[in-house]
Design an enzyme around this catalytic site. Structure first.
Site, PDB file in Angstrom:
ATOM      1  N   HIS A  87       0.858  -1.159   0.099  1.00  0.00           N
ATOM      2  CA  HIS A  87      -0.122  -0.131  -0.076  1.00  0.00           C
ATOM      3  C   HIS A  87       1.135   1.201  -0.045  1.00  0.00           C
ATOM      4  CE1 HIS A  87      -3.220  -2.946   1.113  1.00  0.00           C
ATOM      5  NE2 HIS A  87      -4.130  -1.972   1.388  1.00  0.00           N
TER       6      HIS A  87
ATOM      7  N   GLU B  94      -1.971   6.381  -1.118  1.00  0.00           N
ATOM      8  CA  GLU B  94      -3.505   6.586  -0.921  1.00  0.00           C
ATOM      9  C   GLU B  94      -3.738   7.841  -0.198  1.00  0.00           C
ATOM     10  OE1 GLU B  94      -7.523   4.847   0.146  1.00  0.00           O
ATOM     11  OE2 GLU B  94      -6.151   4.153   1.433  1.00  0.00           O
TER      12      GLU B  94
ATOM     13  N   ASP C 241     -12.240  -2.675  -1.674  1.00  0.00           N
ATOM     14  CA  ASP C 241     -11.176  -2.509  -0.279  1.00  0.00           C
ATOM     15  C   ASP C 241     -12.336  -2.619   0.660  1.00  0.00           C
ATOM     16  OD1 ASP C 241      -9.152  -2.018   1.381  1.00  0.00           O
ATOM     17  OD2 ASP C 241      -8.924  -0.018   0.779  1.00  0.00           O
ATOM     18  N   ASP C 242     -12.016  -3.354   1.743  1.00  0.00           N
ATOM     19  CA  ASP C 242     -13.148  -3.844   2.622  1.00  0.00           C
ATOM     20  C   ASP C 242     -14.491  -3.534   2.572  1.00  0.00           C
ATOM     21  OD1 ASP C 242     -11.078  -4.237   5.102  1.00  0.00           O
ATOM     22  OD2 ASP C 242     -10.381  -2.372   4.254  1.00  0.00           O
TER      23      ASP C 242
END
Length: 283
Positions: free
Chosen positions: A141, A144, A222-223
């Site tokens: 990641h 973001e 995502d989630d």
């Protein structure tokens, strides 16, 4: 992001047994099947759960059993990417890796997740090369909420082959040029980006401009249970908000197969199916 993670970590305490992890993964895969997902690469961590007193084996075995059952039960394939939690130390990441080694045949890759700001990739400059030596695929990641510098570090220090999120790259023209030239895939998560206020609305998202610039972007969920959108909804609402067209749809689908960690023959099979579908529309 940190506010969400506080809620997320509290929710994980309901997972106590291998069967719990199996049931949860199966529930997700069943939902993904309804969106015609052919292959899923699931991000997870063990550190949250070992912090609750569970073993890494409990987590990995439960999730992997669901992945192993996915072809027969859901008509799709699935694999696991173990993420280190970046708000914890590199020493703890090494411990996490060692705990997973007896089960490494059940994992396809190693990633980096959790609260991004203030936890740059270079913090894990030693453990990622070790994971690479062990044969894991590497992702992280980056970019973001944090600046483009985190993406540079993920590429140059951690040597990852895929960037998760990466939307802040648009603020760095040199980085954009590099991502295009090296065809580094980005796993972009539009709903997540809006929910976490990276973009005020989907209409202000940069996904379309990134694709048009030649970035190997993909759309991901995502989630999804928390952020309210599984894969198809991420596609349809993003397309509606940005005025994207069939060529964008093809590019995103093709990018997803090209960026995946499936083997070459299966990738070729999926790409052929994709081409056949778009050829039928062209006719």
């Amino acid at each position: 992001l940190q506010e969400f993670l506080d809620i997320y970590h509290a929710g994980t305490t309901v997972l106590k047994t291998e069967q719990d992890f199996y049931d949860m993964a199966c529930a997700y895969l069943a939902r993904a099947q309804t969106d015609n997902v052919l292959h899923a690469e699931l991000f997870f961590d063990t550190q949250t759960h070992t912090g609750h007193g569970l073993s890494a084996e409990t987590v990995i075995n439960g999730l992997h059993r669901a992945c192993a059952d996915a072809p027969a039960k859901f008509g799709m394939t699935a694999s696991l990417i173990l993420c280190f939690l970046r708000h914890l130390s590199e020493e703890e990441a090494f411990e996490c890796l060692e705990q997973a080694l007896p089960l490494r045949d059940k994992l396809v890759g190693i990633g980096l997740a959790s609260s991004e700001v203030g936890h740059p990739p270079e913090t894990f400059a030693k453990v990622f090369p070790r994971a690479k030596q062990l044969g894991f695929r590497l992702v992280a990641h980056a970019g973001e909420e944090a600046p483009p510098a985190y993406i540079w570090s993920a590429l140059d220090v951690l040597k990852v082959e895929r960037i998760d999120h990466g939307v802040q790259a648009t603020h760095d023209s040199a980085l954009m040029q590099r991502l295009v030239q090296q065809q580094v895939p980005l796993t972009v998560c539009p709903f997540s980006n809006v929910k976490l206020r990276v973009f005020p609305t989907l209409a202000q998202h940069t996904l379309k401009s990134m694709l048009d610039a030649g970035i190997v972007a993909t759309i991901n969920s995502d989630d999804p249970a928390y952020f309210g959108g599984y894969i198809n909804e991420n596609f349809t609402q993003t397309f509606a908000a940005l005025g994207m067209n069939a060529s964008h749809a093809y590019r995103l689908a093709r990018n997803s197969f090209d960026a995946s960690f499936i083997d070459a023959p299966l990738r070729a099979q999926y790409v052929q199916r994709l081409d056949d579908v778009f050829d039928s529309f062209a006719r």
